[in-house]
Design a protein around this motif. Sequence first.
Motif, mmCIF file in Angstrom:
data_model
loop_
_atom_site.group_PDB
_atom_site.id
_atom_site.type_symbol
_atom_site.label_atom_id
_atom_site.label_comp_id
_atom_site.label_asym_id
_atom_site.label_seq_id
_atom_site.Cartn_x
_atom_site.Cartn_y
_atom_site.Cartn_z
ATOM 1 N N GLN A 4 0.816 -1.207 0.000
ATOM 2 C CA GLN A 4 0.000 0.000 0.000
ATOM 3 C C GLN A 4 0.850 1.257 0.000
ATOM 4 O O GLN A 4 2.002 1.245 0.412
ATOM 5 N N ILE A 5 0.226 2.329 -0.500
ATOM 6 C CA ILE A 5 0.776 3.681 -0.432
ATOM 7 C C ILE A 5 -0.293 4.526 0.242
ATOM 8 O O ILE A 5 -1.441 4.549 -0.208
ATOM 9 N N ASN A 6 0.070 5.204 1.310
ATOM 10 C CA ASN A 6 -0.851 6.116 1.990
ATOM 11 C C ASN A 6 -0.638 7.518 1.451
ATOM 12 O O ASN A 6 0.502 7.932 1.225
ATOM 13 N N PHE A 7 -1.751 8.244 1.268
ATOM 14 C CA PHE A 7 -1.632 9.598 0.748
ATOM 15 C C PHE A 7 -2.780 10.482 1.211
ATOM 16 O O PHE A 7 -3.808 10.003 1.696
ATOM 17 N N TYR A 8 -2.556 11.788 1.047
ATOM 18 C CA TYR A 8 -3.562 12.804 1.328
ATOM 19 C C TYR A 8 -3.792 13.553 0.029
ATOM 20 O O TYR A 8 -2.886 14.218 -0.472
#
Length: 166
Positions: A4-8
């Motif tokens: 996964q890649i977490n982002f805003y």
Amino acid sequence: MGKQINFYLTKNDVKDLLLFLKSTESFNVLEEYSESVNPVIVKDSNNFFENIKTIKYFLIRENDLTDVVMKNIPAQKKWEIDYLRSPVIELIVFNMDGNRLNGGRFFYIEKYFGDDDKTIIKKSDFINWAKIIFLKTRKHLVKHDRGYIGKEALALLQDSKITLGN
């Protein structure tokens, strides 16, 4: 095993990222739920960006559409994408709560345990495509101490117009 890649991302950041990815990679966006056993492809990307209905979608390559596995939810009279068994990248998009921007993510699963407890590895071409999407996403977004952040979200954060949630 999942990646996964977490982002805003603001709504504009989501649009910017998906258009950037679509400029070099071919894929469809699927809705999380369907009224039938067939997944629902988001047809009008402009409408999608302006009227995001839910926070969860899926990216899929055109040639993988026939491999999507749907799970029946009889109590709700709908079907949902089984992301464990399907060659999809989950997309959780922005969620604004007042001035707080909650995080989103890209997520996919490379392998899982089948009904007989044997490890099932997804097709290598799907895994390679997902890795490319992740690599391009990391290069396109700005590295942040909580993952990655879109350009508009970063500007709003720096101007103290938003805060970041979980």
